[in-house]
Design a protein around this motif. Structure first.
Motif, PDB file in Angstrom:
ATOM      1  N   LEU A   1       0.833  -1.204   0.000  1.00  0.00           N
ATOM      2  CA  LEU A   1       0.000   0.000   0.000  1.00  0.00           C
ATOM      3  C   LEU A   1       0.865   1.250   0.000  1.00  0.00           C
ATOM      4  O   LEU A   1       0.572   2.230  -0.702  1.00  0.00           O
ATOM      5  CB  LEU A   1      -0.918  -0.009   1.230  1.00  0.00           C
ATOM      6  CG  LEU A   1      -1.728   1.257   1.495  1.00  0.00           C
ATOM      7  CD1 LEU A   1      -2.765   1.469   0.399  1.00  0.00           C
ATOM      8  CD2 LEU A   1      -2.430   1.166   2.867  1.00  0.00           C
ATOM      9  N   ALA A   2       1.943   1.236   0.767  1.00  0.00           N
ATOM     10  CA  ALA A   2       2.811   2.407   0.861  1.00  0.00           C
ATOM     11  C   ALA A   2       3.404   2.782  -0.487  1.00  0.00           C
ATOM     12  O   ALA A   2       3.662   3.963  -0.750  1.00  0.00           O
ATOM     13  CB  ALA A   2       3.929   2.145   1.872  1.00  0.00           C
ATOM     14  N   ASP A   3       3.619   1.797  -1.353  1.00  0.00           N
ATOM     15  CA  ASP A   3       4.220   2.072  -2.655  1.00  0.00           C
ATOM     16  C   ASP A   3       3.237   2.684  -3.642  1.00  0.00           C
ATOM     17  O   ASP A   3       3.647   3.232  -4.668  1.00  0.00           O
ATOM     18  CB  ASP A   3       4.816   0.793  -3.244  1.00  0.00           C
ATOM     19  CG  ASP A   3       6.120   0.407  -2.578  1.00  0.00           C
ATOM     20  OD1 ASP A   3       6.758   1.281  -1.979  1.00  0.00           O
ATOM     21  OD2 ASP A   3       6.506  -0.780  -2.660  1.00  0.00           O
ATOM     22  N   SER A   4       1.954   2.583  -3.341  1.00  0.00           N
ATOM     23  CA  SER A   4       0.949   3.182  -4.231  1.00  0.00           C
ATOM     24  C   SER A   4       0.375   4.469  -3.654  1.00  0.00           C
ATOM     25  O   SER A   4      -0.447   5.129  -4.307  1.00  0.00           O
ATOM     26  CB  SER A   4      -0.194   2.190  -4.489  1.00  0.00           C
ATOM     27  OG  SER A   4      -0.852   1.844  -3.284  1.00  0.00           O
ATOM     28  N   ALA A   5       0.794   4.849  -2.446  1.00  0.00           N
ATOM     29  CA  ALA A   5       0.291   6.075  -1.829  1.00  0.00           C
ATOM     30  C   ALA A   5       0.731   7.295  -2.640  1.00  0.00           C
ATOM     31  O   ALA A   5       1.890   7.414  -3.030  1.00  0.00           O
ATOM     32  CB  ALA A   5       0.779   6.185  -0.395  1.00  0.00           C
ATOM     33  N   GLU A   6      -0.196   8.197  -2.870  1.00  0.00           N
ATOM     34  CA  GLU A   6       0.056   9.388  -3.678  1.00  0.00           C
ATOM     35  C   GLU A   6       0.920  10.394  -2.921  1.00  0.00           C
ATOM     36  O   GLU A   6       0.736  10.611  -1.724  1.00  0.00           O
ATOM     37  CB  GLU A   6      -1.278  10.042  -4.035  1.00  0.00           C
ATOM     38  CG  GLU A   6      -1.173  11.347  -4.795  1.00  0.00           C
ATOM     39  CD  GLU A   6      -2.503  12.061  -4.946  1.00  0.00           C
ATOM     40  OE1 GLU A   6      -2.535  13.114  -5.612  1.00  0.00           O
ATOM     41  OE2 GLU A   6      -3.506  11.554  -4.393  1.00  0.00           O
ATOM     42  N   THR A   7       1.871  10.989  -3.625  1.00  0.00           N
ATOM     43  CA  THR A   7       2.642  12.087  -3.053  1.00  0.00           C
ATOM     44  C   THR A   7       1.824  13.363  -3.187  1.00  0.00           C
ATOM     45  O   THR A   7       1.440  13.756  -4.283  1.00  0.00           O
ATOM     46  CB  THR A   7       3.987  12.259  -3.764  1.00  0.00           C
ATOM     47  OG1 THR A   7       4.726  11.030  -3.700  1.00  0.00           O
ATOM     48  CG2 THR A   7       4.814  13.362  -3.110  1.00  0.00           C
ATOM     49  N   ARG A   8       1.556  13.997  -2.057  1.00  0.00           N
ATOM     50  CA  ARG A   8       0.779  15.235  -2.031  1.00  0.00           C
ATOM     51  C   ARG A   8       1.680  16.379  -1.575  1.00  0.00           C
ATOM     52  O   ARG A   8       2.789  16.168  -1.087  1.00  0.00           O
ATOM     53  CB  ARG A   8      -0.415  15.094  -1.078  1.00  0.00           C
ATOM     54  CG  ARG A   8      -1.283  13.879  -1.333  1.00  0.00           C
ATOM     55  CD  ARG A   8      -2.389  13.808  -0.301  1.00  0.00           C
ATOM     56  NE  ARG A   8      -3.104  12.542  -0.333  1.00  0.00           N
ATOM     57  CZ  ARG A   8      -4.109  12.238   0.492  1.00  0.00           C
ATOM     58  NH1 ARG A   8      -4.503  13.101   1.412  1.00  0.00           N
ATOM     59  NH2 ARG A   8      -4.712  11.057   0.395  1.00  0.00           N
ATOM     60  N   TYR A   9       1.142  17.583  -1.691  1.00  0.00           N
ATOM     61  CA  TYR A   9       1.900  18.770  -1.294  1.00  0.00           C
ATOM     62  C   TYR A   9       1.002  19.724  -0.516  1.00  0.00           C
ATOM     63  O   TYR A   9      -0.185  19.851  -0.803  1.00  0.00           O
ATOM     64  CB  TYR A   9       2.467  19.486  -2.529  1.00  0.00           C
ATOM     65  CG  TYR A   9       3.480  18.658  -3.281  1.00  0.00           C
ATOM     66  CD1 TYR A   9       4.838  18.738  -2.985  1.00  0.00           C
ATOM     67  CD2 TYR A   9       3.070  17.776  -4.277  1.00  0.00           C
ATOM     68  CE1 TYR A   9       5.763  17.962  -3.667  1.00  0.00           C
ATOM     69  CE2 TYR A   9       3.990  16.984  -4.958  1.00  0.00           C
ATOM     70  CZ  TYR A   9       5.330  17.089  -4.647  1.00  0.00           C
ATOM     71  OH  TYR A   9       6.235  16.315  -5.316  1.00  0.00           O
ATOM     72  N   VAL A  10       1.594  20.373   0.486  1.00  0.00           N
ATOM     73  CA  VAL A  10       0.876  21.380   1.260  1.00  0.00           C
ATOM     74  C   VAL A  10       1.802  22.567   1.445  1.00  0.00           C
ATOM     75  O   VAL A  10       3.010  22.413   1.622  1.00  0.00           O
ATOM     76  CB  VAL A  10       0.413  20.813   2.631  1.00  0.00           C
ATOM     77  CG1 VAL A  10       1.603  20.433   3.513  1.00  0.00           C
ATOM     78  CG2 VAL A  10      -0.507  21.774   3.338  1.00  0.00           C
ATOM     79  N   ASP A  11       1.232  23.762   1.365  1.00  0.00           N
ATOM     80  CA  ASP A  11       2.020  24.987   1.474  1.00  0.00           C
ATOM     81  C   ASP A  11       2.340  25.301   2.928  1.00  0.00           C
ATOM     82  O   ASP A  11       1.487  25.206   3.813  1.00  0.00           O
ATOM     83  CB  ASP A  11       1.255  26.165   0.863  1.00  0.00           C
ATOM     84  CG  ASP A  11       1.097  26.030  -0.640  1.00  0.00           C
ATOM     85  OD1 ASP A  11       1.969  25.404  -1.268  1.00  0.00           O
ATOM     86  OD2 ASP A  11       0.092  26.532  -1.182  1.00  0.00           O
ATOM     87  N   GLY A  12       3.593  25.681   3.169  1.00  0.00           N
ATOM     88  CA  GLY A  12       4.035  26.064   4.503  1.00  0.00           C
ATOM     89  C   GLY A  12       3.984  27.554   4.719  1.00  0.00           C
ATOM     90  O   GLY A  12       3.676  28.328   3.793  1.00  0.00           O
ATOM     91  N   PRO A  13       4.316  28.020   5.913  1.00  0.00           N
ATOM     92  CA  PRO A  13       4.173  29.437   6.256  1.00  0.00           C
ATOM     93  C   PRO A  13       5.213  30.354   5.618  1.00  0.00           C
ATOM     94  O   PRO A  13       5.037  31.576   5.613  1.00  0.00           O
ATOM     95  CB  PRO A  13       4.318  29.437   7.782  1.00  0.00           C
ATOM     96  CG  PRO A  13       5.178  28.249   8.080  1.00  0.00           C
ATOM     97  CD  PRO A  13       4.776  27.219   7.076  1.00  0.00           C
ATOM     98  N   GLU A  14       6.301  29.784   5.088  1.00  0.00           N
ATOM     99  CA  GLU A  14       7.363  30.601   4.501  1.00  0.00           C
ATOM    100  C   GLU A  14       7.383  30.516   2.974  1.00  0.00           C
ATOM    101  O   GLU A  14       8.387  30.846   2.342  1.00  0.00           O
ATOM    102  CB  GLU A  14       8.723  30.169   5.067  1.00  0.00           C
ATOM    103  CG  GLU A  14       8.840  30.346   6.575  1.00  0.00           C
ATOM    104  CD  GLU A  14      10.190  29.916   7.112  1.00  0.00           C
ATOM    105  OE1 GLU A  14      11.042  29.474   6.309  1.00  0.00           O
ATOM    106  OE2 GLU A  14      10.394  30.002   8.339  1.00  0.00           O
ATOM    107  N   GLY A  15       6.282  30.061   2.402  1.00  0.00           N
ATOM    108  CA  GLY A  15       6.200  29.922   0.955  1.00  0.00           C
ATOM    109  C   GLY A  15       6.744  28.608   0.439  1.00  0.00           C
ATOM    110  O   GLY A  15       6.783  28.378  -0.777  1.00  0.00           O
TER     111      GLY A  15
END
Length: 278
Positions: free
Chosen positions: A5-19
């Protein structure tokens, strides 16, 4: 095709406070308290053994991430442990997480302690694997050969086997099997901690004064574990922490080293699940 399952987990992104943008993966059984994982020196989200992650994810939601300026995440690479802790907290807040458990391996174990110390209101349990409080009195230094391998600009598979697994037939076989599982992701991603970030991590480790004097502040339940033959961070650190932490349990694997969590994933995850469920 990998069955993990870990190998198919999608890489996501979230914005941090410093850009900056934090790269992360979030998967497993939702609905409970997420387990936020903190990685070792020179490690990325693709250096967690998927067998280990899948066993954890069967019981709870798992969150893995690259800290600021590391691998897939943008921003300035940390140059101190305080920077790493601040980066982790920035990521946790960016995801809106307010009730979590944290796990850290090796350098990540120190960062995880820093997170628990800085945000005791949101961290419920702490797991410290193959790590130290930093500043532990009388802690044996790593062997000269270990220091030489760690200081190399690039580490190859044989280096990781030497650093993470004892030189026994069973341990080396387990180590090679773990490295093969890691290839499921690394083959395509080529994930790596860049030279600037590595310099920052090494500098952070060498300049860190430690959390030894603050162990009594960690009043939450803490699980500390290691392999008896750890050449990176001597297992004495695990024992010493268990003597000073107010609410701790210690586990030592007699046939393992720094990579004990990948050598004995079923047993260690069983212990982690029992601990986190208490």
């Amino acid at each position: 095709m990998s069955s993990y399952l870990a190998d198919s987990a999608e890489t996501r992104y979230v914005d941090g406070p410093e850009g900056e943008r934090f790269a992360y993966r979030r998967f497993g059984r939702a609905g409970g308290r997420p387990l936020v994982m903190h990685m070792r020196l020179r490690g990325t989200i693709d250096h967690w053994d998927p067998a280990f992650l899948d066993l954890l994810a069967a019981e709870r939601e798992v969150v893995i991430f690259d800290n600021r300026g590391v691998n897939f995440s943008t921003g300035n690479p940390p140059t101190s442990m305080e920077d790493m802790v601040e980066g982790s907290l920035a990521f946790i807040r960016a995801l809106g997480l307010a009730d979590i458990d944290v796990l850290g391996w090796s350098m990540g174990g120190i960062v995880a302690q820093g997170v628990a110390l800085a945000a005791p209101d949101i961290v419920h349990h702490l797991v410290v694997a193959g790590s130290s409080a930093g500043g532990v009195p009388d802690l044996p230094a790593p062997p000269a050969r270990t220091q030489q391998i760690v200081s190399k600009p690039v580490n190859v598979d044989e280096d990781f086997l030497s650093l993470f697994f004892p030189e026994t037939e069973q341990a080396i076989a387990a180590g090679r099997a773990s490295l093969q599982r890691l290839e499921n992701r690394l083959r395509d991603s080529k994930a790596v901690v860049g030279p600037e970030a590595v310099r920052g991590q090494l500098g952070a480790i060498s300049s860190f004064k430690g959390f030894w004097h603050r162990q009594e502040e960690l009043t939450l339940p803490v699980l500390v574990a290691n392999g008896a033959h750890d050449v990176m961070i001597h297992a004495y650190a695990t024992y010493a922490m268990s003597q000073k932490l107010p609410n701790a349990k210690a586990i030592i694997y007699s046939d393992a080293g720094h990579g004990f969590l990948f050598q004995h994933p079923e047993d260690f995850v069983h212990e982690v699940n029992r601990f986190l469920s208490a």
